[in-house]
Design an enzyme around this catalytic site. Structure first.
Site, PDB file in Angstrom:
ATOM      1  N   ARG A 117      90.575  67.424  23.272  1.00  0.00           N
ATOM      2  CA  ARG A 117      91.180  67.949  24.503  1.00  0.00           C
ATOM      3  C   ARG A 117      91.220  66.823  25.533  1.00  0.00           C
ATOM      4  NH1 ARG A 117      86.524  71.812  27.382  1.00  0.00           N
ATOM      5  NH2 ARG A 117      84.814  70.412  26.978  1.00  0.00           N
ATOM      6  N   GLU A 156      87.937  70.620  34.814  1.00  0.00           N
ATOM      7  CA  GLU A 156      87.054  69.453  34.897  1.00  0.00           C
ATOM      8  C   GLU A 156      87.814  68.119  34.798  1.00  0.00           C
ATOM      9  OE1 GLU A 156      83.765  69.815  32.166  1.00  0.00           O
ATOM     10  OE2 GLU A 156      82.685  71.055  33.596  1.00  0.00           O
ATOM     11  N   GLU A 318      80.754  77.551  36.224  1.00  0.00           N
ATOM     12  CA  GLU A 318      80.223  77.495  34.857  1.00  0.00           C
ATOM     13  C   GLU A 318      78.747  77.129  34.875  1.00  0.00           C
ATOM     14  OE1 GLU A 318      82.178  74.898  32.091  1.00  0.00           O
ATOM     15  OE2 GLU A 318      84.160  75.374  32.859  1.00  0.00           O
ATOM     16  N   TRP A 326      76.895  70.229  23.755  1.00  0.00           N
ATOM     17  CA  TRP A 326      77.013  68.768  23.797  1.00  0.00           C
ATOM     18  C   TRP A 326      75.730  68.066  24.215  1.00  0.00           C
ATOM     19  CZ3 TRP A 326      76.269  67.634  28.944  1.00  0.00           C
ATOM     20  CH2 TRP A 326      76.496  68.700  29.832  1.00  0.00           C
ATOM     21  N   GLU A 366      82.853  73.866  20.085  1.00  0.00           N
ATOM     22  CA  GLU A 366      81.764  74.467  20.862  1.00  0.00           C
ATOM     23  C   GLU A 366      81.253  75.768  20.244  1.00  0.00           C
ATOM     24  OE1 GLU A 366      83.552  74.329  24.805  1.00  0.00           O
ATOM     25  OE2 GLU A 366      82.480  72.453  25.162  1.00  0.00           O
ATOM     26  N   HIS A 369      77.839  76.601  21.291  1.00  0.00           N
ATOM     27  CA  HIS A 369      77.541  76.677  22.729  1.00  0.00           C
ATOM     28  C   HIS A 369      77.115  78.096  23.047  1.00  0.00           C
ATOM     29  CE1 HIS A 369      77.782  76.208  27.022  1.00  0.00           C
ATOM     30  NE2 HIS A 369      78.069  74.920  26.873  1.00  0.00           N
TER      31      HIS A 369
HETATM   32  C1  GLA Z   1      82.587  72.129  30.491  1.00  0.00           C
HETATM   33  C2  GLA Z   1      83.966  72.670  30.245  1.00  0.00           C
HETATM   34  C3  GLA Z   1      83.989  73.868  29.364  1.00  0.00           C
HETATM   35  C4  GLA Z   1      83.003  73.728  28.237  1.00  0.00           C
HETATM   36  C5  GLA Z   1      81.640  73.476  28.811  1.00  0.00           C
HETATM   37  C6  GLA Z   1      80.576  73.386  27.765  1.00  0.00           C
HETATM   38  O1  GLA Z   1      81.992  72.586  31.617  1.00  0.00           O
HETATM   39  O2  GLA Z   1      84.649  72.958  31.430  1.00  0.00           O
HETATM   40  O3  GLA Z   1      85.291  74.013  28.859  1.00  0.00           O
HETATM   41  O4  GLA Z   1      83.371  72.671  27.419  1.00  0.00           O
HETATM   42  O5  GLA Z   1      81.661  72.254  29.480  1.00  0.00           O
HETATM   43  O6  GLA Z   1      79.311  73.098  28.330  1.00  0.00           O
END
Ligand code: GLA
Length: 659
Positions: A117, A156, A318, A326, A366, A369
């Site tokens: 991405r 982000e 978030e 990660w 993820e 996650h």
């Molecule tokens: C970032 C991204 C999310 C996701 C999270 C995972 O904050 O904005 O799309 O990848 O990390 O921790």
């Protein structure tokens, strides 16, 4: 400069609660279960369409809103609001194949492939046009949708690109900043190593080169890259506002780690004020990888976010329910952590608590996650806590719109932190953010609520201002005004050293020499693990300076070099300025000297929010394993019970006391 806005999520009932929601990853029948469980948990807003470009725009000129219409309608029918994203952070493979020049080039000159991405060059016209068109089409279609609460641009922002298109844009940006090639040669000191440019075509991005690159170039490149991303954000935000003028627009800023390479203070003109809101993402560093305990990390992320919002309310967009995919080492949060953390974010100005993500993904990068709804399903500790948190947040609706009362500030300057990282520094260990975090944590342990603000902003409201590491400073004027007006300013070592072009100010410590009344003769960095002992018994690490008082009191000296001061104080106007010629191992004794002793035991977090009409709320979180009492009276919104100074807050519990 940030603009005030205390009404950041107007159409959400009470505080915002939810997370990233990716129903496109699931069959239709799962959506119904999602909505049922969201309602059960008190979720009232979700972020949708974050990474769904390929669904809405599956090929050149092809547009298909069927699925997004269904998602928006589903939410509207369930009474859940949408934070509708523009999906532009992840162009699909068809787009990269058709426009190969939009794939980013790294500093080695290698063009990256598609397959993950954020695969875009911010300077590529095809990408700029595509994202603006996407934002415009989405805004035209959904501006009046009943589910729509706000717009979420991209995701982000952080990408930089070193391609030829970037080089052209960089030259234009430099021309604007420095006026002429002569101005640029002067600013960067290109006479050094015969780097003098005789034509703009010779100026390149800081691609990998034979030896240490020019630090002025490296610093301008960071400013330029930050500005380029801001232009992208503004292009999308402008396209949205043209159709949807009455809904807030945001993008998720990063307050994790070393932020993101963006000067968020420079962005704040466009991320704060009417119909804008600061939203941030914060992921904790596992405690096995950090000296700073989670509650203090949470406070740092929250206080940094509030700083980006200029003190106005902001929104935690978030966080993770448990581990982030990660991070090094998978971890689980302790029972109750996500509730305590979320209440601490809210205490510190967030208008709610949101997560990445609602439901754990079955596939993709993820898939491990954490999520509000984990792979383990609704019958899980995580989801039970999610429901409990939802119930808590519902009871806090009346705090919406209030702001946080802070006594102190820590100065955060993005440009200075970048400059401190330019190559060729006397010590590789004089990093800025870890030091800011360390000072902030020491204040947190004393129960001092601290804002993280830009050194050029109005500081007059703070009793104490700390500048742990302000390497780059052009002028001391704002700091001087703060001190003369009655403030107490504490400056850490290796500050005031360079100007805006990373040129060393003559006469160290440069821009703060007159202000501190201190002369620095030479830098004497310490090797890893070494300490310098001061005659007041404290120890310094990482860095020492041969420093002498010109017009200041010496409060402590280095025992090994008695003529060399280590801690100075100068009274100036109605205030005082302190200067440290080392980094104290333990900041406690310094805070004692400053009179910042704790009123409450360590681990009791007390933060106050106040409405403009004077109503106040004391948030109390007990991070200790013993019951705790403190001086507060009123009514606890979480339990509905009265509160007196005799009331004990149980271990791990929180209270929000309407005073
Ligand atoms: C970032 C991204 C999310 C996701 C999270 C995972 O904050 O904005 O799309 O990848 O990390 O921790």
């Amino acid at each position: 400069m940030a603009h005030p806005n205390n009404d950041i999520v107007p159409t959400v009932d009470g505080l915002a609660y939810g997370g990233d929601y990716n129903p496109e990853q699931w069959p239709r029948e799962v959506w119904d279960e999602d909505v049922r469980l969201m309602r059960e948990a008190g979720v009232n807003i979700v972020s949708v369409n974050i990474f769904a470009w390929a669904g809405v725009n599956p090929g050149p000129g092809e547009w298909d809103f069927t699925r997004l219409d269904a998602i928006m309608d589903l939410l509207a029918n369930a009474g859940i609001k949408a934070d509708l994203a523009t999906s532009t952070a992840s162009p699909p493979p068809w787009f990269s194949e058709r426009h190969p020049e939009t794939l980013p080039v790294n500093a080695e000159g290698v063009r990256l492939n598609s397959g993950a991405r954020a695969e875009y060059c911010p300077h590529a016209p095809a990408f700029q046009e595509a994202v603006t068109e996407m934002a415009s089409r989405l805004a035209a279609r959904y501006a009046g949708h009943p589910a729509l609460a706000m717009w979420h641009v991209g995701n982000e922002y952080y990408r930089s690109c070193f391609c030829d298109l970037a080089a052209d844009a960089f030259r234009a940006w430099l021309q604007d900043r420095h006026g002429s090639l002569a101005g640029l040669n002067d600013a960067w000191g290109t006479v050094f190593w015969s780097q003098t440019y005789s034509a703009w075509s010779q100026v390149l991005p800081p691609r990998i080169c034979a030896e240490t690159p020019n630090p002025g170039l490296v610093l301008d490149w960071q400013r330029f890259s930050s500005d380029a991303l801001l232009s992208l954000f503004r292009a999308e935000a402008g396209a949205i506002a043209a159709h949807s003028a009455d809904k807030p627009i945001t993008t998720n800023l990063m307050v994790t780690g070393d932020f993101s390479g963006i000067d968020y203070h420079r962005w704040s003109e466009y991320t704060t004020g009417p119909n804008r809101l600061v939203a941030t993402d914060h992921y904790l560093i596992p405690e096995h990888d950090s000296d700073i305990a989670w509650p203090a990390q949470v406070a740092f992320g929250a206080d940094a976010s509030r700083g980006l919002a200029g003190g106005s309310p902001w929104l935690l967009m978030e966080q993770a329910a448990n581990s982030s995919a990660w991070r090094r080492g998978y971890f689980a949060k302790k029972p109750g952590d996500q509730i305590r953390h979320s209440l601490s974010y809210v205490a510190r100005g967030s208008e709610g608590a949101m997560y990445f993500q609602w439901r754990a993904s079955r596939y993709g990068a993820e898939r491990y996650h954490s999520a509000m709804l984990p792979h383990g399903g609704a019958d899980s500790r995580v989801f039970r806590e999610v429901k409990q948190l939802g119930a808590h947040l519902k009871r806090l609706a009346e705090i919406k719109g209030s702001t946080v009362v802070s006594r102190a500030a820590v100065l955060l300057d993005f440009e200075s932190s970048w400059a401190a990282k330019t190559p060729g520094q006397p010590s590789a260990d004089m990093a800025t953010y870890p030091e800011l975090r360390r000072w902030h944590a020491a204040l947190w342990r004393r129960g001092v609520t601290t804002d993280l603000v830009n050194p050029a902003w109005d500081l007059s409201g703070y009793e104490y201002v700390f500048a742990p590491h302000l390497y780059l400073l052009d002028s001391d004027a704002n700091l001087r005004a703060y001190v003369e007006g009655g403030g107490t300013l504490v400056i850490g070592p290796y500050s005031g050293v360079v100007d805006r072009n990373d040129r060393v100010h003559p006469g160290l410590p440069g821009a703060i020499r007159d202000l501190t009344g201190v002369r620095v003769e030479e830098f004497m960095p310490l090797p890893e693990g070494a300490v310098a002992v001061l005659d007041d018994g404290t120890e310094g690490r990482t860095w020492t300076e041969a420093a002498h008082a010109l017009d200041a009191e010496v409060l402590a000296s280095f025992t090994e070099f008695p003529s060399t001061g280590a801690l100075f104080r100068r009274r100036l106007g109605a205030g005082e300025v302190w200067y440290l010629a080392t980094r104290p191992v333990d900041l406690g004794p310094l805070l004692d000297r400053l009179g910042l002793t704790a009123d409450v035991p360590e681990g009791i977090e007390l933060v106050r929010r106040r409405h403009e009409d004077g109503r106040t709320y004391l948030f109390a979180v007990n991070h200790t394993d013993a019951p705790q009492r403190f001086d507060a009276s009123g009514h606890d919104l979480l339990t509905g019970r009265p509160w007196t100074p005799a009331t004990a807050l149980a271990p791990g519990e929180a209270a929000v006391i309407r005073e």
